[in-house]
Design a protein around this motif. Structure first.
Motif, short mmCIF file in Angstrom:
data_model
loop_
_atom_site.label_atom_id
_atom_site.label_comp_id
_atom_site.label_asym_id
_atom_site.label_seq_id
_atom_site.Cartn_x
_atom_site.Cartn_y
_atom_site.Cartn_z
N PHE A 7 0.84 -1.21 0.00
CA PHE A 7 0.00 0.00 0.00
C PHE A 7 0.87 1.26 0.00
O PHE A 7 0.58 2.24 -0.68
CB PHE A 7 -0.90 0.00 1.25
CG PHE A 7 -1.78 1.22 1.36
CD1 PHE A 7 -2.96 1.33 0.63
CD2 PHE A 7 -1.41 2.28 2.19
CE1 PHE A 7 -3.75 2.46 0.74
CE2 PHE A 7 -2.20 3.41 2.31
CZ PHE A 7 -3.38 3.50 1.58
N LEU A 8 1.98 1.18 0.77
CA LEU A 8 2.83 2.37 0.91
C LEU A 8 3.74 2.58 -0.31
O LEU A 8 4.14 3.71 -0.58
CB LEU A 8 3.69 2.25 2.18
CG LEU A 8 2.94 2.38 3.50
CD1 LEU A 8 3.85 1.99 4.67
CD2 LEU A 8 2.44 3.81 3.70
N ALA A 9 4.05 1.50 -0.99
CA ALA A 9 4.99 1.60 -2.12
C ALA A 9 4.48 2.62 -3.13
O ALA A 9 3.32 2.61 -3.53
CB ALA A 9 5.14 0.23 -2.77
N GLY A 10 5.34 3.50 -3.51
CA GLY A 10 4.98 4.52 -4.51
C GLY A 10 4.36 5.77 -3.92
O GLY A 10 4.38 6.84 -4.52
N VAL A 57 10.24 3.24 2.66
CA VAL A 57 9.64 2.51 3.78
C VAL A 57 10.78 1.75 4.47
O VAL A 57 11.51 0.99 3.82
CB VAL A 57 8.56 1.52 3.29
CG1 VAL A 57 7.98 0.74 4.47
CG2 VAL A 57 7.45 2.26 2.55
N LEU A 58 10.94 1.98 5.77
CA LEU A 58 12.07 1.38 6.50
C LEU A 58 11.55 0.33 7.47
O LEU A 58 10.97 0.66 8.51
CB LEU A 58 12.81 2.46 7.30
CG LEU A 58 13.15 3.76 6.55
CD1 LEU A 58 13.70 4.80 7.53
CD2 LEU A 58 14.19 3.47 5.47
N TYR A 67 7.24 -0.16 10.81
CA TYR A 67 7.95 0.51 9.72
C TYR A 67 8.13 1.99 10.04
O TYR A 67 7.22 2.63 10.60
CB TYR A 67 7.14 0.42 8.40
CG TYR A 67 6.95 -1.00 7.93
CD1 TYR A 67 7.87 -1.60 7.08
CD2 TYR A 67 5.84 -1.74 8.35
CE1 TYR A 67 7.69 -2.91 6.66
CE2 TYR A 67 5.66 -3.04 7.94
CZ TYR A 67 6.58 -3.63 7.10
OH TYR A 67 6.42 -4.93 6.69
N GLY A 68 9.28 2.51 9.64
CA GLY A 68 9.45 3.96 9.61
C GLY A 68 9.13 4.39 8.18
O GLY A 68 9.52 3.71 7.24
N VAL A 69 8.41 5.47 8.04
CA VAL A 69 7.99 5.91 6.69
C VAL A 69 8.57 7.29 6.43
O VAL A 69 8.33 8.23 7.21
CB VAL A 69 6.44 5.93 6.58
CG1 VAL A 69 6.02 6.36 5.18
CG2 VAL A 69 5.87 4.57 6.91
N ARG A 70 9.36 7.42 5.37
CA ARG A 70 9.89 8.72 4.98
C ARG A 70 8.94 9.36 3.99
O ARG A 70 8.63 8.79 2.93
CB ARG A 70 11.28 8.59 4.32
CG ARG A 70 12.36 8.04 5.21
CD ARG A 70 12.50 8.73 6.54
NE ARG A 70 12.60 10.16 6.51
CZ ARG A 70 13.74 10.87 6.51
NH1 ARG A 70 14.88 10.23 6.55
NH2 ARG A 70 13.71 12.19 6.50
N VAL A 71 8.47 10.51 4.34
CA VAL A 71 7.48 11.21 3.51
C VAL A 71 7.70 12.71 3.75
O VAL A 71 8.24 13.10 4.80
CB VAL A 71 6.05 10.75 3.91
CG1 VAL A 71 5.74 11.06 5.35
CG2 VAL A 71 4.99 11.31 3.01
#
Lengths: 217, 787
Positions: B489-492, B497-498, B606-610
């Motif tokens: 879901f997060l990809a793209g 995504v860490l 997950y850590g999420v870079r955004v």
């Protein structure tokens, strides 16, 4: 120098009012010496304390020079003790944290009348030149009282009040100390009121006044 | 005879109620903080023991999954079939309550609660046995005092349902096992056996925290005993004439000493009882914060309410007795050496100082020399605290000498008779005040030291959080399937995504958490290393080296280049990083190596870079579109706030004890001044007779105390900074495994000085006013020899 009129003083002790002085009057001229004698509890020390401004009069007047001591507030009485009157106590009441030399100079320096030569001469006269760096506790009773006398006279007060100054000393030492005190008082031209129990010592002064039960006998 | 002597000696207190109060207050305050800390420690340890009993921690060998995920029920069944006598445990948290599910038929005796044992008749409706104050919605609960705090225990089926658990958290291996048993690996793969280490794990983990509390309690005790020592010394000194009279009347010296020792013992116990009661209230007030700290730092549940346990109130009474007797030992010794015809007049303390001060100075220098030696060799908690003890005691012993030198300088520079007298007189008062000032020195130094440590820690920790919590958003999947879906879901949608994936392992035989992060600029840009080889991240990601945290480096004595043995691989250490707040070791290996070692492992967090401006929108999407519960999505600010909150709570107790100790020191000054004020009249009356007003003497008395406090602060500042250095460089390293950089905080020291001066001024005010209001007749008695 000292004029006392109809002086009255009472204390409350154990819930009862004790009338210590019941209308005492006396006069002391400049350079005159007066011995105040009487039994224990006759009011001698109380009279001296009132004259020094150490305590407050109930009624009557105490004049030191032109100053009515009874009208002074605490600061005024402190000023009187500092500048005009010198008090010598039976317990010496030296300042234990100061050396003999500093004790002798202390009152004079407080009063702004410090004279180094005079202090040195006084130390010499009382025979303690070698002891100036010592502390009071290192001296004998007779030596301590001589320091107390020097401390008072270093300030050259107009009136010296001495409250049984030899009460803690033996007879021989007492006579020596009083003789020295009279000599030095005479040199400064001060008036002296001395409370004493001893008739012999009283006889060494110009006049003698006897108190009995709060009144002049 | 004894009775009459006792009556005569006791009559002293009737006429000197203030000294009596000082003595009792000193004993009570000393005991209060000590027993308060002991009460907290006893409560915490009881909670750990209850937890150990409930959960089997430290008692039974356990089997867990290598990848940290639940053990499949099939694996459990397989083990039972081949003869492994194991019992399943399901564990998790529901609304903050620790839920434990056990299987009554197979569980070892003593686990959980007897109500759940095989012999007990289980209730027909779903039931949980809970510790005091715990409730779980929709289930019948039975309050069970023996349970660890904040815990609920029940049948494994019920707990699995409540937690939505997909498997078994761990398996307890029963003590009695068949003689022949196939090896674990031959039955089930991916599991490991953890042998018990005796005692409770949490108990060992939190030892350093409790040691810190105990050290503070002891410091307060010492400060309190200083008050007692002062009061006892004065009382003995002032009773010298009475002792002489009693001896002259035929009372043997031995009897007098015995009576006075017994009197002191009774007073100590009385003060101890009062202290224990006050200590109970202090502990009750501090315990919720301690519980929050232990939960936050170590995950240890400690009850928020205090039970009256004999261990701490008996230790409180014991230490009060010990302290009281120690404080009076020198006075009793002096008494035993006093000739019958010794001076009947009580001597002022100030007259006794000479020889004693020389001995005290030598002892102080000796202590500081010992502290220097400890500073060179200190490498553990015991030597660290020995260093603290000798440093503080040495400084306290040297304080009178230092103050005397400072006052002598003041005296030399003084202008005018009053100021000369002021400095000389202050020097003379010093012995009478030195115990109170030593107490103040210790309290201020402790305040400076601890506040420097905490503030240094805070500054480092905030910087550390900024580095380590670089991702804008942290999300947690509900299970492994959900994790895969979440990644897709997060990809793209985001920059990167860490996965945060952790395995509990043994590294060089020490427990550690193993991480295998992906190669991402987040780590390369933000992580700061204490030491590293060039191209450290390249080497780690190439599978040719590991990075470890400072704790592991310290405990395993590992430096760059040393080899680290992990399950299945041995690699050199190429980087060491600071990891503040983490109690155990950590190892980072390259992602590929991690996946080779643990192919079945699946990250759940997950850590999420955004981009920061997209955080809110992404959070909304994750919740409303993807359907992730709100609690599973935490932004960076939320985690930082949470971490800082834990940090602040951790030091709430330390801060409270700090200020209580300072309060006790302020009280010591007040009591010393009040006690001495009676002796001051003969010393000040001649000054008054010579023409100083009482108002001026009052002001000088206050100034004297304020000035002594200021001088003491000047001495306390370097001592406090030395204390901070010991705490940061020795005690913290031994206790937690990390060393913090030391920062200084001048503003907070000035703030402390102002507070200390105000406190000292306030403490001096009462005795000074008392002196100022002394009736003229009392002053005149000084001159009439009627005192």
């Amino acid at each position: 120098m000292l004029k006392i009129r109809d002086l009255q003083k009472s204390y409350v002790s154990a819930g009862q009012t004790v009338q210590v002085l019941k209308g005492v009057s006396l006069d002391l001229a400049g350079a005159e010496t007066l011995a105040l004698t009487g039994e224990s509890g006759s009011g001698k020390s109380t009279l001296l304390h009132l004259a020094a401004g150490l305590d407050v009069v109930d009624a009557g007047d105490v004049f030191v020079g032109e100053t009515n001591v009874g009208k002074l507030n605490e600061a005024g009485r402190a000023h009187l003790r500092r500048d005009v009157v010198g008090v010598i106590f039976q317990q010496f009441n030296l300042i234990p944290s100061l050396t003999v030399e500093a004790n002798i100079a202390f009152h004079a320096r407080l009063a702004g009348k410090y004279d180094a030569d005079w202090c040195k001469r006084l130390a010499d006269r009382i025979g303690l030149t070698e002891q100036l760096g010592k502390y009071p506790e290192q001296l004998s009773g007779g030596q301590q009282q001589r320091v107390a006398i020097a401390r008072t006279l270093a300030a050259k007060p107009a009136l010296v009040l001495a409250d049984e100054p030899t009460g803690n000393l033996d007879e021989e030492t007492a006579a020596q100390v009083i003789a020295l005190m009279l000599e030095l008082v005479s040199e400064t031209g001060a008036a002296l009121l001395m409370v004493t129990h001893s008739s012999a010592l009283a006889a060494m002064l110009d006049r003698r006044l006897h108190l009995r039960a709060g009144q002049v006998a | 005879m004894r009775r009459q002597a006792l009556i005569a000696l006791l009559s002293y207190w009737r006429r000197n109620w203030l000294q009596f109060f000082t003595l009792l207050a000193g004993l009570a305050l000393a005991t209060a903080l000590w027993s308060g800390v002991q009460a907290i420690n006893a409560e915490a340890r009881a909670s750990y023991d209850a937890a150990a009993a409930t959960l089997g921690e430290g008692q039974y060998t356990q089997i867990t999954a290598n990848n940290g995920l639940p053990i499949a029920v099939e694996d459990y069944v397989a083990l039972r079939r081949v003869g492994w006598l194991v019992s399943p445990v399901v564990e998790g948290r529901l609304d903050g309550v620790r839920l434990i599910g056990v299987e009554p038929l197979t569980a070892p005796q003593g686990i959980g609660t007897t109500a759940l044992s095989i012999e007990a008749e289980l209730p027909s409706e779903p039931t949980l046995w809970v510790s005091s104050g715990v409730s779980v919605d929709g289930v019948t609960t039975v309050e069970t005092p023996e349970l660890a705090p904040n815990t609920a225990i029940g049948d494994i089926g019920l707990v699995s349902d409540l937690l939505g658990a997909q498997g078994i958290s761990r398996l307890l291996v029963l003590s009695d096992q068949p003689v022949r048993q196939p090896p674990l690996e031959s039955v089930v793969q991916g599991l490991n056996v953890q042998t018990p280490q005796g005692g409770s794990d949490i108990g060992r983990l939190t030892d350093s925290f409790h040691l810190n509390l105990t050290a503070f309690g002891f410091l307060s005790f010492v400060v309190g005993i200083f008050i007692v020592n002062g009061a006892v010394g004065l009382a003995f000194e002032q009773r010298r004439p009475l002792v002489r009279t009693l001896r002259a009347l035929g009372v043997p010296l031995r009897t007098v000493i015995a009576i006075m020792a017994a009197e002191m013992a009774v007073l100590s116990l009385l003060g101890g009882v009062i202290g224990v009661v006050i200590g109970y209230f202090i502990a009750a007030a501090l315990l919720p914060d301690v519980a929050a700290t232990l939960q936050g730092l170590y995950g240890a549940d400690v009850g928020g309410t205090l039970a009256i346990r004999p261990v701490w109130w008996l230790s409180g009474l014991g230490i009060a007795l010990l302290g009281g007797m120690a404080a009076s030992a020198s006075a009793l010794w002096k008494l035993s050496r006093m000739p019958l015809l010794a001076g009947a007049q009580p001597r002022a303390w100030s007259m006794q100082a000479g020889r004693g001060r020389v001995i005290q100075t030598i002892a102080g220098l000796f202590m500081l020399a010992a502290a220097g030696i400890f500073a060179l060799i200190a490498d553990g908690l015991v030597t660290g605290f020995a260093l603290l003890g000798t440093l503080l005691l040495g400084a306290a012993l040297l304080l009178p000498m230092v103050l005397n030198a400072a006052l002598a300088l003041g005296q030399r520079l003084a202008k005018g008779p009053v100021w000369e007298w002021f400095w000389a007189d202050t020097r003379q008062q010093l012995p009478g005040l030195s115990l109170a000032l030593a107490a103040l020195l210790l309290a201020m130094a402790a305040n400076i030291g601890v506040s420097t440590m905490v503030s240094s820690f805070r500054q480092t920790f905030v910087g550390f959080l900024d580095q380590r919590l670089a991702a804008e958003l942290y999300v947690t999947a509900r299970d492994e399937e959900d994790a895969v879906a979440l990644e897709q879901f997060l990809a793209g949608k985001v920059e990167s995504v860490l996965p945060i994936e952790q395995i509990d392992v043994e590294a060089n035989g020490l427990p550690a958490e193993l991480y295998g992060p992906i190669d991402d600029r987040t780590y390369r840009d933000n992580w700061r290393f204490l030491s590293q080889v060039p191209q450290m991240w390249d080497i780690v990601q190439a599978g040719e080296g590991v990075a470890i945290n400072e704790q592991l480096s310290y405990r395993g004595d590992l430096q760059l280049g040393d080899m680290l043995e992990l399950p299945g691989i041995t690699l050199p250490v190429v980087g060491i990083y600071g990891d503040y707040g983490n109690p155990i070791g950590q190892v980072i290996i390259g992602r590929e190596v991690f996946k080779e070692l643990y192919p079945d492992s699946q990250a759940l967090r997950y850590g999420v870079r955004v981009l920061p401006e997209d955080v809110a929108a992404l959070t909304d999407q994750l919740v409303s579109e993807y359907g992730l519960p709100e609690a599973n999505v935490i932004n960076q600010a939320g985690i930082k706030a949470y971490s800082l909150d834990i940090f602040e709570r951790t030091f709430t107790v330390t801060g409270a004890l700090n200020w209580l100790t300072l309060g006790v020191a302020g009280f010591a000054i007040l009591m010393s001044l009040l006690t001495l004020s009676g002796m001051r009249i003969p010393q000040l009356a001649p000054l008054w007779a010579l023409g100083l007003t009482r108002g001026r003497l009052e002001r000088l008395e206050i100034l004297r105390t304020v000035m002594l406090t200021a001088w003491t602060f000047v001495f306390a500042l370097p001592l406090g900074l030395a204390l901070a250095w010991v705490l940061l460089a020795v005690v913290n390293v031994a206790a937690f495994g990390w060393r913090l950089p030391m920062f200084v905080f001048p503003t907070s020291y000035v703030f402390l000085l102002v507070q200390a001066l105000i406190a000292a001024g306030a403490a001096a005010l009462w005795p000074a006013l008392k002196l100022g209001r002394t009736p003229t007749s009392h002053l005149l008695k000084v001159f009439a020899n009627e005192r």
